[in-house]
Design an enzyme around this catalytic site. Structure first.
Site, mmCIF file in Angstrom:
data_model
loop_
_atom_site.group_PDB
_atom_site.id
_atom_site.type_symbol
_atom_site.label_atom_id
_atom_site.label_comp_id
_atom_site.label_asym_id
_atom_site.label_seq_id
_atom_site.Cartn_x
_atom_site.Cartn_y
_atom_site.Cartn_z
ATOM 1 C CG ASP A 8 108.076 50.589 -3.472
ATOM 2 O OD1 ASP A 8 107.227 51.354 -2.958
ATOM 3 O OD2 ASP A 8 108.839 49.869 -2.803
ATOM 4 C CG ASP A 171 111.165 46.711 -1.888
ATOM 5 O OD1 ASP A 171 110.003 47.169 -2.042
ATOM 6 O OD2 ASP A 171 111.894 47.028 -0.940
#
Length: 206
Positions: A8, A171
């Protein structure tokens, strides 16, 4: 055995300053809670990140929502408030990892953010984020959005990656769950925390 690692972007590669960005949007006349949240964007914010509208249309829609003219520069400054810098040690880790693994960036993002992160202003080394990855899988280009499994499957198909050999690092637990449903291995990390040790341990034990 893990051969590929997909990361990410915000909160993982660069430090994400959500409060700053929300404050900038609020000053511009946008209620952040209405359009942005823990599980992603909504309304025309989502349209931008899914590639349904471009930067100019986003500004038009933002002007409509605020009741005043919003320029491309102002919209850029609001979006880029999310960028809180990137640590040199993270970029060094990516450079080392890339010697042994295929590295991909898989992010829900938009052209305003990529104007900054994929420019020399991204790092102290004056290198864009694309310099650290073999491929970038961006929601607005792929017309798909995490946590939908489609974005993960498309990313795998694009470069012929096998899900069981691919680790996804994020996350957001909902994104982690989406990747797992697509068959990928996953590593959940805390926003803006150093993931180098947890990743090293995962790779050592896998």
């Amino acid at each position: 055995m893990i051969k590929n690692i997909l990361f990410d972007m915000g909160g993982v590669i660069f430090r994400q300053t959500t409060e700053k960005a929300f404050s900038l949007f609020q000053e511009a006349g946008i209620d952040p809670d209405k359009y942005m949240g823990r599980h992603g964007q909504r309304d025309f914010f989502l349209d931008l990140e899914m590639g349904r509208i471009d930067k100019n249309e986003f500004c038009r829609r933002m002007s409509e929502a605020t009741g005043r003219e919003v320029s491309l520069q102002e919209a850029s400054e609001c979006w880029q408030g999310f960028y809180g810098g990137v640590k040199p040690e993270i970029l060094k880790a990516l450079t080392e990892l890339r010697k042994h693994y295929y590295l991909g960036l898989l992010s829900n993002t938009n052209p305003f953010m990529m104007d900054l992160t994929n420019s020399p202003d991204f790092s102290e080394a004056r290198l864009p984020i694309s310099s650290y990855f073999d491929r970038m899988f961006l929601s607005y280009e792929m017309k798909e959005y995490k946590p939908d499994t489609a974005i993960f499957r498309k990313a795998l198909e694009q470069d012929g990656l096998k899900p069981e050999e691919t680790l996804f690092v994020d996350d957001s637990m909902s994104n982690i769950e989406g990747a797992a449903k697509a068959g990928l291995k996953t590593l959940f990390v805390t926003t803006n925390e150093d993931w180098r040790q947890p990743l090293e341990e995962y790779l050592h034990n896998s």
